[in-house]
Design a protein around this motif. Structure first.
Motif, PDB file in Angstrom:
ATOM      1  N   THR A   1      -5.347   2.626  -4.169  1.00 15.35           N
ATOM      2  CA  THR A   1      -5.344   1.236  -4.620  1.00 15.35           C
ATOM      3  C   THR A   1      -3.974   0.603  -4.355  1.00 15.35           C
ATOM      4  OG1 THR A   1      -6.866   1.871  -6.383  1.00 15.35           O
ATOM      5  CG2 THR A   1      -5.775  -0.272  -6.605  1.00 15.35           C
TER       6      THR A   1
ATOM      7  N   SER B   1      -5.109   7.328  -5.426  1.00 14.11           N
ATOM      8  CA  SER B   1      -6.219   6.398  -5.640  1.00 14.11           C
ATOM      9  C   SER B   1      -6.426   5.469  -4.438  1.00 14.11           C
ATOM     10  CB  SER B   1      -5.975   5.543  -6.893  1.00 14.11           C
ATOM     11  OG  SER B   1      -4.895   4.651  -6.655  1.00 14.11           O
TER      12      SER B   1
ATOM     13  N   LYS C   1       0.857  -1.187   0.000  1.00 13.55           N
ATOM     14  CA  LYS C   1       0.000   0.000   0.000  1.00 13.55           C
ATOM     15  C   LYS C   1       0.888   1.230   0.000  1.00 13.55           C
ATOM     16  CE  LYS C   1      -3.636  -2.352   2.506  1.00 13.55           C
ATOM     17  NZ  LYS C   1      -4.283  -2.557   3.789  1.00 13.55           N
TER      18      LYS C   1
ATOM     19  N   THR D   1      -0.815  -2.153  -4.567  1.00 13.30           N
ATOM     20  CA  THR D   1      -0.166  -2.983  -5.582  1.00 13.30           C
ATOM     21  C   THR D   1      -0.217  -4.414  -5.077  1.00 13.30           C
ATOM     22  OG1 THR D   1       1.318  -1.162  -6.139  1.00 13.30           O
ATOM     23  CG2 THR D   1       1.982  -3.385  -6.844  1.00 13.30           C
TER      24      THR D   1
END
Length: 168
Positions: free
Chosen positions: A163, A161, A155, A165
């Motif tokens: 989001t 975003s 993170k 990985t």
């Protein structure tokens, strides 16, 4: 002769079912031959059997060179013959630097300074989370080797975003 074998086995089993001793609020330490603390275990209760000790609400400290890893679990077992400690249910191992290992079953091998599990495990450190089936690590959790089905999640706290990985 078969009848004798059966009666011996049933006698062994019945002696294993009833504890020799029941200890409440215990603390147990094991030292190496050179006098260094190897493992320390505390808990709410311990049922002492002929071959094993059954533990409830366990806090264990496995010692390495510098500092111990603290491990909590709902229950555990000590094999008296091998000195192997197995912790079960809600097992969380935490190091001083915040690395955490979470699993349902963990074997502590104090003489080898190793922690090992054959079931699903997760290691968390800062913004990195690694999970997989089966893991083995040193008792400081500096090196942990997962056996299969490994997923790494990173993170990035600066990512807009949010989001993570994911690497599988």
């Amino acid at each position: 002769q078969r009848q004798e074998e059966k009666s011996v086995k049933s006698t062994e089993k019945s002696t294993e079912e009833e504890p020799f001793h029941k200890v409440y609020s215990f603390s147990f330490s094991k030292y190496t031959t050179s006098g260094d603390k190897e493992i320390e275990i505390e808990g709410d209760s311990a049922d002492v059997f002929q071959r094993s000790v059954i533990l409830k609400n366990v806090i264990a400290k496995a010692y390495a060179e510098e500092s111990p890893v603290t491990i909590t679990a709902d229950q555990g077992t000590i094999d008296k013959a091998t000195s192997k400690v197995r912790l079960d249910r809600n097992v969380v191992a935490t190091t001083e630097n915040g690395t955490r290992l979470l699993t349902e079953t963990l074997d502590i091998l104090p003489a080898r300074k190793m922690l090992e599990t054959q079931v699903q495990a997760e290691v968390k450190k800062d913004n990195i989370s690694i999970e997989g089936l089966g893991a083995q690590g040193d008792s400081r959790l500096k090196k942990v080797r997962f056996k299969k089905n490994v997923t790494v999640i990173v993170k990035n706290p600066e990512s807009e975003s949010g989001t993570p990985t994911v690497i599988t």
